[in-house]
Write an enzyme that holds these catalytic residues in place. Sequence first.
Site, PDB file in Angstrom:
ATOM      1  N   GLY A  46       0.854  -1.188   0.000  1.00 25.60           N
ATOM      2  CA  GLY A  46       0.000   0.000   0.000  1.00 25.60           C
ATOM      3  C   GLY A  46       0.876   1.219   0.000  1.00 25.60           C
ATOM      4  N   CYS A  78       6.147  -5.340   0.447  1.00 23.06           N
ATOM      5  CA  CYS A  78       6.303  -4.008  -0.156  1.00 23.06           C
ATOM      6  C   CYS A  78       6.181  -2.898   0.897  1.00 23.06           C
ATOM      7  CB  CYS A  78       5.320  -3.848  -1.307  1.00 23.06           C
ATOM      8  SG  CYS A  78       5.865  -2.597  -2.476  1.00 23.06           S
ATOM      9  N   HIS A 170       5.007  -8.627  -4.419  1.00 18.67           N
ATOM     10  CA  HIS A 170       3.637  -8.929  -3.976  1.00 18.67           C
ATOM     11  C   HIS A 170       3.172 -10.330  -4.374  1.00 18.67           C
ATOM     12  CE1 HIS A 170       2.346  -4.765  -2.986  1.00 18.67           C
ATOM     13  NE2 HIS A 170       3.208  -4.406  -3.921  1.00 18.67           N
ATOM     14  N   GLU A 172       0.842 -11.924  -3.131  1.00 19.65           N
ATOM     15  CA  GLU A 172      -0.632 -11.986  -3.002  1.00 19.65           C
ATOM     16  C   GLU A 172      -1.326 -11.587  -4.296  1.00 19.65           C
ATOM     17  OE1 GLU A 172       1.317  -9.686  -1.877  1.00 19.65           O
ATOM     18  OE2 GLU A 172       0.364  -7.710  -1.895  1.00 19.65           O
TER      19      GLU A 172
HETATM   20  N1  GLN Z   1       5.771   2.894  -2.832  1.00 15.31           N
HETATM   21  C1  GLN Z   1       5.021   2.470  -1.695  1.00 15.31           C
HETATM   22  C2  GLN Z   1       5.582   3.072  -0.417  1.00 15.31           C
HETATM   23  O1  GLN Z   1       6.608   3.670  -0.435  1.00 15.31           O
HETATM   24  C3  GLN Z   1       5.013   0.957  -1.594  1.00 15.31           C
HETATM   25  C4  GLN Z   1       4.326   0.374  -2.807  1.00 15.31           C
HETATM   26  C5  GLN Z   1       3.619  -0.923  -2.569  1.00 15.31           C
HETATM   27  O2  GLN Z   1       3.362  -1.341  -1.447  1.00 15.31           O
HETATM   28  N2  GLN Z   1       3.285  -1.560  -3.656  1.00 15.31           N
HETATM   29  O3  GLN Z   1       4.979   2.956   0.619  1.00 15.31           O
END
Ligand code: GLN
Length: 189
Positions: A46, A78, A170, A172
Amino acid sequence: MRIGVLGLQGDFREHVEMLSLMGVETLVVKLPEDLDLVDGLIIPGGESTTMGRVMENMRIREPLVKKIEQGLPVYGTCAGMILLSRKVVDHVQPLLGVLDIEIERNAYGRQVESFEVDLSIPAVGEKPFRAVFIRAPKVVKHGARVEVLAEYNKDPILVREGNILASSFHPELTQDTRIHEYFLRMVEK
Ligand code: GLN
């Protein structure tokens, strides 16, 4: 066994769906007291800045740090990896700070903010793993106790330190359940 998925922001529904397909009981974790009801926790992808802020507002950041320090198995994907990290380069944001890695956010360049690649991850078997990267974080430093389970272009993209697992991609968002299975084995132990 019940697995919590932190449901404050991001793609937590995809993790819930994958775990449900695997026949695992899940709980969407939003409140500090929910942490007492789970045997392991997934922190989804996220926006790490937003998720960190909501964690503080919901007063779940500190209790979660305590739980992890007491041994609760966690897996961050992520943004989840960013939140677990000790430090983000050139940026101040609320973190859990439990995993000895240093992160550069959105470090895979603008043109290729999102890409997919087949990776070799011996820890989950011989068959290559299709990894989906979306504005992914890069691990630019890691401590001696951090085990690198997979790399992409020599950068760690799946790491483990004791009860903490983190990936810059990811799983998921694929049909491949092997990394979730790996995490469930950590929870079983
Ligand atoms: N770019 C997002 C961040 O810095 C992470 C991206 C993701 O979770 N797909 O929080």
